[in-house]
Every structure is written in C-alpha cells, then in structure tokens.
Design an enzyme around this catalytic site. Sequence first.
Site, PDB file in Angstrom:
ATOM      1  N   ALA A 110       0.853  -1.194   0.000  1.00 23.00           N
ATOM      2  CA  ALA A 110       0.000   0.000   0.000  1.00 23.00           C
ATOM      3  C   ALA A 110       0.888   1.242   0.000  1.00 23.00           C
ATOM      4  O   ALA A 110       2.066   1.181   0.362  1.00 23.00           O
ATOM      5  CB  ALA A 110      -0.942   0.011   1.206  1.00 23.00           C
ATOM      6  N   PHE A 111       0.305   2.382  -0.393  1.00 22.42           N
ATOM      7  CA  PHE A 111       1.124   3.590  -0.578  1.00 22.42           C
ATOM      8  C   PHE A 111       1.761   4.063   0.730  1.00 22.42           C
ATOM      9  O   PHE A 111       2.732   4.804   0.720  1.00 22.42           O
ATOM     10  CB  PHE A 111       0.288   4.715  -1.204  1.00 22.42           C
ATOM     11  N   LYS A 112       1.216   3.622   1.877  1.00 23.76           N
ATOM     12  CA  LYS A 112       1.764   4.094   3.151  1.00 23.76           C
ATOM     13  C   LYS A 112       3.227   3.689   3.325  1.00 23.76           C
ATOM     14  O   LYS A 112       3.955   4.306   4.092  1.00 23.76           O
ATOM     15  CB  LYS A 112       0.917   3.592   4.313  1.00 23.76           C
ATOM     16  N   ASP A 113       3.676   2.670   2.580  1.00 27.97           N
ATOM     17  CA  ASP A 113       5.087   2.280   2.644  1.00 27.97           C
ATOM     18  C   ASP A 113       6.018   3.414   2.217  1.00 27.97           C
ATOM     19  O   ASP A 113       7.137   3.509   2.719  1.00 27.97           O
ATOM     20  CB  ASP A 113       5.336   1.065   1.739  1.00 27.97           C
ATOM     21  N   MET A 116       6.252   5.499   5.441  1.00 22.69           N
ATOM     22  CA  MET A 116       6.704   4.746   6.620  1.00 22.69           C
ATOM     23  C   MET A 116       8.136   4.268   6.477  1.00 22.69           C
ATOM     24  O   MET A 116       8.917   4.329   7.424  1.00 22.69           O
ATOM     25  CB  MET A 116       5.797   3.540   6.858  1.00 22.69           C
TER      26      MET A 116
END
Length: 462
Positions: A110-113, A116
């Site tokens: 997911a784009f949160k990588d 993060m």
Amino acid sequence: MKYISTRGQAPELTFEEAMLTGLARDGGLYLPAEIPVMSHDEIAALAGLPYEEIAFRVMWPYVSGSFAEVEFKQIIARAYEGFGHDARAPLKQLNENHFLLELFHGPTLAFKDFAMQLIGQLFQVALKRRGDRVTIVGATSGDTGSAAIEAFRGLDAVDVFILFPHGRVSEVQRRQMTTPADSNVHALAVDGDFDDCQAALKDMFNDFDFRDGVKLAGVNSINFARVLAQIVYYFSAAVSLGAPHRKVSFTVPTGNFGDIFAGYLAKRMGLPIDRLVVATNQNDILHRCLSGEGYFKGDTIPSISPSMDIQVSSNFERALYYAYGEDGGAVAQLMDELKTGGFNVSQGAMEALRESFDSGRVSEDETLETIKETLANSAELVCPHSAVGIKVGEDHRAADVPMITLATAHPAKFPAAVEKASGEHPPLPSRMADLYERPERVTRIANDLGTLEDHIRRHIAE
Ligand SMILES: *Cc1c(COP(=O)(O)O)cnc(C)c1O
C-alpha cells in the site's frame, strides 16, 4: 527550515524535532514556515532521474539543517531498496489521457510504505545520533500497522507495538503484522474494535507517567515527515508525463487527507498541477465540505474501501490553515467547533480551496462496477480504493490535461471485493507468496489500559 503549528501557539521546531514530536503542543499540526519553490529548470531537470534522486532533490530543502546531504541520500536509498519495482512508483496508462500511478510496490503493498519506510530510517538515524530510543505505539484498522511494522522491524533504536482489533482485520493484513520475526516487533490483538484500539492509544499519550517512562512516540498520518515523503511521487509522475512543459491533474482516493495534501504542497512548490481531485467513498465528509455544505461529522459506515472509512479527516486542518490565509487563531477556533459537530467554511476560504481542489463521491456499487470495467477496458485489476479514484478521475478528466489517479493499494490486499467485482482472484506478488506459510507471533490482550501499558513496559528492550 523551521516548522510552525497550524494553530499558531506552539514553539517553532526543526524538522527533526517536528518529526519526533508528531503533534504540536497546542494541538495543531506542523508545517514548514515557508514552502520551498523549485524553478521551471529545476523541475525540468528531474525528467529521467531515478526515483531516489528525485526524492533527494524534492525533499532536501525541508530537511537540510537536520541531516547531512550524504546521510540523507543513504536514508532514501535504504527506505526504497525493498520495493518490488525499480521505478518505485510506475505509471500505467488506462486510456488516452488517464493514467494510474501504482503506489503499491512496497513491502506491505500500500502507498503508506512510501512514507513509513522513510520515517523508519529517519527515526533510526536521528535517535542514534541522540543516543536515545523510543517506543512507537500505533492503532490500526489494517494498513497503517503493517506499514509501521515493516518500517521499524530490526531497527535497534525503536520498539514498535501495534494494536489491532482481534478478528477484524483481513487475513493478509493480520499476517503482515504477525509474521515478522524481529524481536522489536510486537503485534497485539486487542479484544475490541478499532475505536477501542484508538481510544487506548490516546489514553496512553495522556498518561504522562507512562508516556515519559517508555518514551512514547507516534507515527500516524499527521506526522509531517509522512506528508513530505508523499510529495515526491507527484513530481516523478508529472515530469514523466511532460511537466513542467505541460500541466497534469491528479485524483486521489482520500481518507485523512494526508496523501492529497502532499499534492497541494507539490503544486505550491511550482509543479504545474491543474486540478487536485478528492475521491471519497460513502464516507464523504470531504466531498460534502468541498461542495459547500460545511464540515460536519456523520457516522462512519463500513465500506469495501475500508482505509477511507473516516469521520474526521485529520490532515484537512493543514489545507484549512492555508485557505484561511495562515491564520492559526482561525484554525484553532474551527477545531473547537469541530468538537461539537462541525463548522461552516467562510466564503473566502471556500474560494481558496476551490482554486486547487475538486471532489467526487463513489457508491459501493459504482466501486465494484469500476473494478470490473477497468479490467475489461484496460486489463488492470485494481483494489477498491484505487477504483474509487478511477471513477472520480474519469468524471473529472479534461480532454487536454492528463489525469493521474493514485492506485493506493495492491488488489491482493482486498481479495474478497476484487473477486466479487471481477470474478478474478488477485494473486500476491511472488516475493510474498509464502505469507500464508510463515509462522505467526501475536499476543491476544484485553481491552484494558492497565493491562496494555503493563505489557508494553515489560516488553521493551533495555
Ligand atoms: C490510508 C489509505 C488511503 C487514504 O489515504 P489518506 O492519506 O488518509 O487520505 C487510501 N487508500 C489506501 C489503500 C490506504 O491505505
């Protein structure tokens, strides 16, 4: 670069301090005191560069003073080396001028990588230098927790504890949190729902003895370092479609407004973005607000795009700050009104928001239909969040400006909805095909503040 609060009452901080603090003491969110601007030539020079080099040039003005140049380049290199695609954020063409920006090639799909992974490396370097360590505690309904675990696993300056509601996350999401073997990773399955997990987290931050004792830190989406990392792919995508020589528009599946706010900063930095389109599911507070109906809380209705099921969009405060002419007092007043239900946006602020933003809302049926049509018309199997974006992007597409829709998760993360819509089962990428065989490590725990705090105290490294 100095960082200031959207509510105007907190001390100015450096980038490093703002990152380690998260929320400002006045309850506001940190922003750079000035938005750096890149010239036409500097943007043109980004074309054809590796993602990491674009990342360095775009983010450097925000972090210089907190990190050395070489150090920051190494941080970026480590953050993105585990991605499953050399381009990091590749573009796919859907039709004549609608493009999909694939942001799901990171370790948790997911784009949160993107944010993060960077924040993990930034924390590690900053804490090592200070001879310090912190305990990161997060509450998750799925995507954020796994992204945080992947980002901080194995880093010796950090322990990471993630609270998730027992039995209420998807199997892929749970396994992504419970299978990392690193001793600094602690997955806690709480007997309760997501709201209970979030409430417990908030209580821990308000328990100052505990907070100071374990050096509690947060990495939720209001952390400015997360917003910063997300600015980069707006630049990489736009220049690959001809910016700064021509304009592009973006449509962003939106929950907490973090991802699309990064696009707003990219625009203010000089990237020629025509429209920034907010795409929501049936939880549509942002669409209602941008349609002139004010910003009023409703009930959260569970959807097939669960990462966008929000009642209040925390990063919207940052957009309001600029829409209200950088008036921290006005923002503080609005946030006060929000506590008791909501507020109307002034006419001037609405005009300012409409200069950059459009919006659209997509129903559950339309989401399923879009997954099916995108497979039929463009041979792409997309996740429900991306489908919400594609539908709204198509509705807002102008003939002469390319539309780029952000694909925020891999379809294999949401297999049930994707299969229901398309009849196809989305396979996991080969590098994680053994996810279902890896041993799980998780502590089931009561929804009780004392029990949770006690567990965390006993399990942090000395
Ligand atoms: C978090 C998330 C979103 C929403 O992003 P915001 O920055 O909160 O607007 C959209 N799609 C997916 C898959 C997500 O995980």
